[in-house]
Design a protein around this motif. Structure first.
Motif, PDB file in Angstrom:
ATOM      1  N   ASP A  19      -8.423  16.099   2.108  1.00 22.04           N
ATOM      2  CA  ASP A  19      -7.357  15.102   1.961  1.00 22.04           C
ATOM      3  C   ASP A  19      -6.620  15.293   0.631  1.00 22.04           C
TER       4      ASP A  19
ATOM      5  N   LYS B 274     -12.741   5.867   5.294  1.00 20.88           N
ATOM      6  CA  LYS B 274     -11.435   6.210   5.853  1.00 20.88           C
ATOM      7  C   LYS B 274     -11.068   5.273   6.989  1.00 20.88           C
TER       8      LYS B 274
ATOM      9  N   SER C 184      -1.936   2.488  12.805  1.00 17.72           N
ATOM     10  CA  SER C 184      -2.549   3.420  11.842  1.00 17.72           C
ATOM     11  C   SER C 184      -1.795   4.748  11.848  1.00 17.72           C
TER      12      SER C 184
ATOM     13  N   GLN D  58       0.803  -1.198   0.000  1.00 18.41           N
ATOM     14  CA  GLN D  58       0.000   0.000   0.000  1.00 18.41           C
ATOM     15  C   GLN D  58       0.846   1.262   0.000  1.00 18.41           C
TER      16      GLN D  58
ATOM     17  N   LYS E  41      -9.865   2.084   5.237  1.00 16.98           N
ATOM     18  CA  LYS E  41      -8.657   2.327   4.426  1.00 16.98           C
ATOM     19  C   LYS E  41      -7.440   2.690   5.270  1.00 16.98           C
ATOM     20  N   GLU E  42      -7.676   3.526   6.279  1.00 10.63           N
ATOM     21  CA  GLU E  42      -6.538   4.101   7.005  1.00 10.63           C
ATOM     22  C   GLU E  42      -6.468   3.649   8.463  1.00 10.63           C
ATOM     23  N   SER E  43      -7.564   3.833   9.189  1.00  8.44           N
ATOM     24  CA  SER E  43      -7.493   3.573  10.631  1.00  8.44           C
ATOM     25  C   SER E  43      -7.283   2.094  10.921  1.00  8.44           C
TER      26      SER E  43
ATOM     27  N   VAL F  87      -5.787  -0.043   8.934  1.00  8.73           N
ATOM     28  CA  VAL F  87      -4.893  -0.461   7.847  1.00  8.73           C
ATOM     29  C   VAL F  87      -4.151  -1.764   8.140  1.00  8.73           C
TER      30      VAL F  87
ATOM     31  N   LYS G  54       3.383   7.461   5.315  1.00  3.97           N
ATOM     32  CA  LYS G  54       2.835   8.094   4.103  1.00  3.97           C
ATOM     33  C   LYS G  54       3.342   9.522   3.969  1.00  3.97           C
TER      34      LYS G  54
ATOM     35  N   LYS H  30      -8.914  10.421  14.403  1.00  2.00           N
ATOM     36  CA  LYS H  30      -8.864  10.691  12.968  1.00  2.00           C
ATOM     37  C   LYS H  30     -10.217  11.185  12.467  1.00  2.00           C
TER      38      LYS H  30
ATOM     39  N   ASP I 188       0.344   6.375   8.792  1.00  2.00           N
ATOM     40  CA  ASP I 188       0.142   7.776   8.378  1.00  2.00           C
ATOM     41  C   ASP I 188       1.475   8.525   8.358  1.00  2.00           C
TER      42      ASP I 188
END
Lengths: 439, 439
Positions: free
Chosen positions: B320, B142, A316, A34, B145-147, B149, A323, A142, A320
């Motif tokens: 974002d 989100k 997470s 990812q 997808k992110e939290s 992950v 990224k 978040k 972040d």
């Protein structure tokens, strides 16, 4: 193909630290797919290098000096998972000043020293990510920071301490007393040997301060919070709650007083309607309800603690951070809470309004009810309901429960003080808010 | 100080488009504080430039050609809010191929053409963000997808259509029939003039396909979903639910079959325990429960539709996108769903297991119960409960409700087909799953 490596230094290798290490390693390939980069733990600070751990790792990564990780140029992301607020503060400050991205699960640290930490981050162009500090595996930080970015916030309600919620749920389901359930919770590992942090509301208060900062941009000093734990909740209160369609929850309320527009935070046992979603969040689960002025109400429920749930949130943040580094966005401080920007004022007790529940032990003699109700009336507290169960012939006192119409916190504090001083009342009255939301 | 401007082109200026425009403008300074950049709508594509709108804006921004916005070098972020899947597809593909970040709330488009859209994004180094496409203002995209992950997903359950949930809730609370409540929902604006999209499960199915892609990395063709709406739910079903501690919800289930490890998606009226949090999410609210293998279960509840709630989600994607551009991370395709990577297979009906509820209208004559139960037994469907309310002396048929122990979807389909063919049964039996989760 040579893939970029994002290096992570773990300061602290206890339950959560080992969880983070384990899951990062297990999902290294998934995350690399990812990110287009490989996230690797390269250094670990521990107190005792000889201690046996749950997972295999290269012992050469170990150090006993977390500060050396905080400032190590070879470490991209510093993970502070030591706990405590002394060494943890030193390490976090050093890393932020060095321009690192720091990931922390330490709510006590952020509550007590958030202002200094964010100042250091600004000074050093570092960043502080703290998803795991509030409500464990639930991604509410978040949500507030990013998903609800266009919103200003009317209020946030939260069940933020799993241990307290577990004890209250079992007291409700089993009809057993606080001390009995607490002892069992300890035996089962749902409460710490020293339970005070959890059951006295301190842990929930730390988290509420963090949420309030995110929503309103102000660090509220711990001493300005109204905090009461669950130790005084009895079966009399639980019976009243059940009979009247409520559950008792240790509820964190971050709200803006109606008339004055000022902020207040309280952590109190609270009568919450069973019809409202937070009234049905039981056991060790946490829940946060966020009222945004654009989106309306959104509610987040999940595990508020535990090795894996907390590790999920910490990771997470690490991803972040990775990224940001990959995208080139690191090295720039971003305040997570600038909205509005104004320093909102704190409300005084006479500006905070609620309905209240009061439980009194009254002596069983003529005129008591008149005395109690006139004392309440004298403080402008108007009664919504009065309950006194029939007492035994030979009893010398009775339990009297009243609920009030909307009044101010100051009025209820004064009224309760007057009741406590009255010869009709034995011991200290117990009071808690009755929440008005039905969802 | 000259601040960077991130330009947004809105394709579509209906209810949601105007909501996005309004809230972006109202919070321009807040967002600029946080981003260090100013987000501005610079172009708007509409069908009719002369139509009166709810908000003031510079008419020079208008065009009737959304494709000109999609490929405009002066536009950073393209917002596709037109609806439909023909022109919307063309516009989205063109923008992605041109390397734009596209923000879309269009679940039908993403469900039907997701594979082509992500291929175009990869080809053009564009990005597709779609928070508003599932569950409106609830930030569940989100979260996944992110939290979450580091998680792989065991299952996702969702109440994904507010109109259906509103109708079922009112049928439950008021004891009124489907047609009556539907008519009132239309009058009140809670249902569209053509309600089929919502009440037949099509809208929820689109959203489930998007969630399944995020969680499992596979685009499941719409025709491989088992989809049934709420139009056949009667007060007999609701009475059974109430008496047995259930609520009826139009539930999207994205799950992995136990034995085979294969994926399936269904959107079906479902008996959900009132003790489980999704059983108490009422009215127009949406809810999504996500089971991650690291974090456990997290649940997200909130408004699933509406101008402002949807705008809140669209703007979170725009911000974002702006962050990515500011950080220099734009211009690189990231697949939101690479985890695991493997193309998970789809389960066949004989691999999907559940308990089921079956309601039959049976003729009132001797031997009927024996016939029905032996037909079920013949298909290996074992009974958990049988309910037949006492009928009037002169009635010629009766309502028979059975619930089954765990069986396969294929077995229940076959059994119901056999029942339908039996001379004992009038009309078509109604069947729905009984969910096993209690939360």
């Amino acid at each position: 193909m040579s893939e970029r490596v994002i290096t992570v230094g773990l300061c602290g290798f206890g339950v959560v630290g080992q969880g983070v290490f384990n899951h990062l390693q297990k999902r290294e390939n998934d995350l690399s797919d990812q990110l287009g980069a490989r996230v690797k733990v390269t250094r670990i600070a521990v107190r005792d290098t000889s201690k046996k751990r749950d997972f295999d790792f290269d012992a050469a990564m170990l150090t006993t000096d977390p500060l050396s990780i905080a400032t190590d140029p070879a470490v991209d992301v510093v993970c502070e998972l030591m706990g405590g607020t002394t060494l943890a503060k030193e390490v976090t400050l050093a890393a932020l000043k060095a321009g690192k991205i720091v990931v922390s699960a330490n709510k006590a640290l952020i509550c007590d020293h958030g202002e200094a930490l964010f100042a250091a981050a600004k000074e050093g162009n570092g960043q502080l990510l703290f998803e795991a500090s509030v409500a464990g595996g639930i991604p509410v930080i978040k949500a507030i920071k990013e998903s609800l970015v266009v919103n200003r916030f009317n209020s946030i309600y939260g069940i933020l301490n799993g241990t307290s919620n577990y004890i209250l749920t079992r007291m409700t389901n089993e009809g057993a007393g606080y001390q009995e359930i607490l002892a069992e919770a300890k035996a089962l590992g749902y409460a710490e040997a020293d339970e005070s942090f959890d059951v006295d509301g301190i842990d929930a208060a730390h988290k509420a301060v963090v949420l309030a900062y995110l929503a309103y941009g102000r660090w509220v000093p711990y001493n300005d919070l109204l905090v009461q734990g669950i130790a005084e909740v009895t079966q009399a209160d639980i019976a009243f709650a059940k009979e009247n369609g409520y559950a008792i929850k240790l509820l964190a309320v971050i709200d803006v007083a109606h008339a004055s527009g000022k902020l207040y935070i309280s952590i109190l046992p609270t009568l919450v309607s069973k019809k409202y979603v937070l009234g049905s969040v039981d056991g060790v689960f946490n829940a946060v309800s966020v009222h945004g002025d654009v989106v309306g109400e959104t509610v987040y429920i999940g595990p508020g603690a535990g090795r894996d749930a907390t590790a999920s949130a910490v990771i997470s943040d690490i991803v972040d951070a990775a990224k940001l580094i990959v995208n080139g966005g690191a090295g720039r401080f971003i305040d997570p809470a600038p909205r509005g920007g104004a320093k909102i004022e704190l409300a005084e007790p006479e500006e905070i309004e609620s309905r209240y529940y009061v439980r009194l032990q009254v002596v069983d003699k003529p005129g008591v009810m008149a005395e109690v109700t006139s004392l309440l009336a004298k403080h402008d507290v108007s009664l919504a309901s009065v309950t006194q169960k029939e007492v035994e012939e030979d009893a010398t006192s009775a339990t009297l429960i009243v609920t009030t119409h909307t009044t101010t916190e100051q009025a209820i504090l004064d009224a309760v003080k007057a009741l406590e001083a009255s010869s009709c009342v034995e011991g200290k009255p117990f009071t808690m808010p009755v929440s008005s939301f039905e969802g």
